[in-house]
Design a protein around this motif. Structure first.
Motif, PDB file in Angstrom:
ATOM      1  N   UNK A 181       3.811  10.044  -1.555  1.00  0.00           N
ATOM      2  CA  UNK A 181       2.427  10.430  -1.984  1.00  0.00           C
ATOM      3  C   UNK A 181       1.586   9.941  -0.924  1.00  0.00           C
ATOM      4  N   UNK A 182       1.820   8.986  -0.135  1.00  0.00           N
ATOM      5  CA  UNK A 182       0.963   8.738   0.865  1.00  0.00           C
ATOM      6  C   UNK A 182       1.051   9.624   2.159  1.00  0.00           C
ATOM      7  N   UNK A 213      -5.232   6.799  -7.138  1.00  0.00           N
ATOM      8  CA  UNK A 213      -5.332   5.340  -6.880  1.00  0.00           C
ATOM      9  C   UNK A 213      -4.913   5.363  -5.332  1.00  0.00           C
ATOM     10  N   UNK A 214      -3.887   6.253  -4.911  1.00  0.00           N
ATOM     11  CA  UNK A 214      -3.425   6.149  -3.282  1.00  0.00           C
ATOM     12  C   UNK A 214      -4.652   6.649  -2.601  1.00  0.00           C
ATOM     13  N   UNK A 215      -5.091   7.646  -3.116  1.00  0.00           N
ATOM     14  CA  UNK A 215      -6.209   8.171  -2.090  1.00  0.00           C
ATOM     15  C   UNK A 215      -7.440   7.177  -1.942  1.00  0.00           C
ATOM     16  N   UNK A 216      -7.832   6.596  -3.146  1.00  0.00           N
ATOM     17  CA  UNK A 216      -8.971   5.418  -2.841  1.00  0.00           C
ATOM     18  C   UNK A 216      -8.534   4.221  -2.171  1.00  0.00           C
ATOM     19  N   UNK A 217      -7.117   3.784  -2.093  1.00  0.00           N
ATOM     20  CA  UNK A 217      -6.835   2.664  -1.470  1.00  0.00           C
ATOM     21  C   UNK A 217      -6.073   2.808  -0.320  1.00  0.00           C
ATOM     22  N   UNK A 218      -5.314   3.782   0.130  1.00  0.00           N
ATOM     23  CA  UNK A 218      -4.610   3.859   1.304  1.00  0.00           C
ATOM     24  C   UNK A 218      -5.341   3.168   2.386  1.00  0.00           C
ATOM     25  N   UNK A 219      -6.577   3.622   2.604  1.00  0.00           N
ATOM     26  CA  UNK A 219      -7.156   2.905   4.033  1.00  0.00           C
ATOM     27  C   UNK A 219      -7.994   2.130   3.786  1.00  0.00           C
TER      28      UNK A 219
END
Length: 266
Positions: free
Chosen positions: A49-50, A12-18
């Motif tokens: 995690x970011x 979820x973090x990887x998909x939404x961070x940017x």
């Protein structure tokens, strides 16, 4: 939190961070839906995690980080407002991380704003994308916009990109500068969070393994997400993300009104 929880949150973090949809907000929602047990480690994980995601920026834009000291001074100018406010308001921000209601409202309001951003700044796309056009005052103002993202659900990416657009940057230039600014910002946030809560890792060494696995997954997923976002944003703009935020925010508010408990920490 177990390893499966960590992997899901990392995806979820990887998909939404940017993306301009708030990675922190989505991780808070995901943690609530997964029923992750309450505790301080959940809050630390959501921040730390970011770090894995921002490393993807360094890899993808490796050459851009060797353009000269002026590049770093501008990043520092943009980083400064969030660094100061983050230090002063850390306890308050930690409390905000407990609230799905805050996430729901900011997602909804931010989504409405994104519906109009392309129209407001349409003339910007007539310029050539080049981060060298970013002045120190522009960098500082983008940093002030970034500080708004300390409120979960606002989206650091959305805030900084809109900040850049107000300074007549193209969507691509604003997005890429947002990526670069994520590196010092999230590194500092991760370092401070790990230091402040170091007892969690000293008392339970398994937490290190969970955090490392999560960061690796976030790094891999974010690599693909960045490439997708630049292409999509350049071609289609922000409107689709606006509708998405409105839908998610509205659903959350309905669930909250219905009395469904989405709180993830004590």
């Amino acid at each position: 939190m177990n390893i499966l929880h960590a992997i899901i949150l990392a995806i979820v973090e990887g998909l939404t961070e940017f993306l301009p949809v708030s990675s922190t907000g989505h991780m808070i929602i995901t943690a609530a839906l997964l029923g992750i047990p309450p505790g301080d480690f959940t809050k630390v994980f959501i921040v730390a995690i970011q770090f894995g995601a921002i490393l993807s920026v360094v890899v993808l834009y490796f050459k851009r980080f060797f353009k000269g000291l002026d590049f770093y001074f501008k990043l520092f100018a943009a980083f400064l407002p969030t660094a100061i406010l983050g230090f002063l308001l850390k306890s308050t921000v930690d409390k905000w991380l407990e609230s799905v209601t805050i996430v729901a409202v900011t997602l909804l309001v931010g989504g409405i704003i994104l519906l109009f951003v392309d129209k407001w700044f349409a003339k910007n796309e007539q310029h050539s994308p080049d981060e060298d056009t970013i002045s120190y005052p522009t960098a500082l103002l983008i940093g002030l916009f970034q500080s708004l993202a300390m409120v979960p659900g606002v989206s650091r990416s959305a805030a900084t990109i809109i900040g850049g657009l107000t300074q007549k940057l193209t969507r691509q230039t604003a997005a890429e500068f947002s990526f670069f600014l994520a590196v010092p910002t999230m590194f500092a946030a991760t370092a401070k969070s790990l230091w402040d809560d170091r007892e969690l890792f000293m008392a339970q060494s398994d937490n290190w393994g969970i955090l490392v696995i999560g960061n690796i997954v976030a790094f891999i997923v974010a690599m693909a997400a960045i490439r997708f976002f630049i292409g999509f944003l350049t071609k289609y703009g922000f409107k689709a993300f606006g509708y998405y935020r409105i839908i998610v925010g509205a659903i959350l508010l309905i669930l909250i009104i219905m009395g469904i408990d989405l709180k993830i920490v004590d």
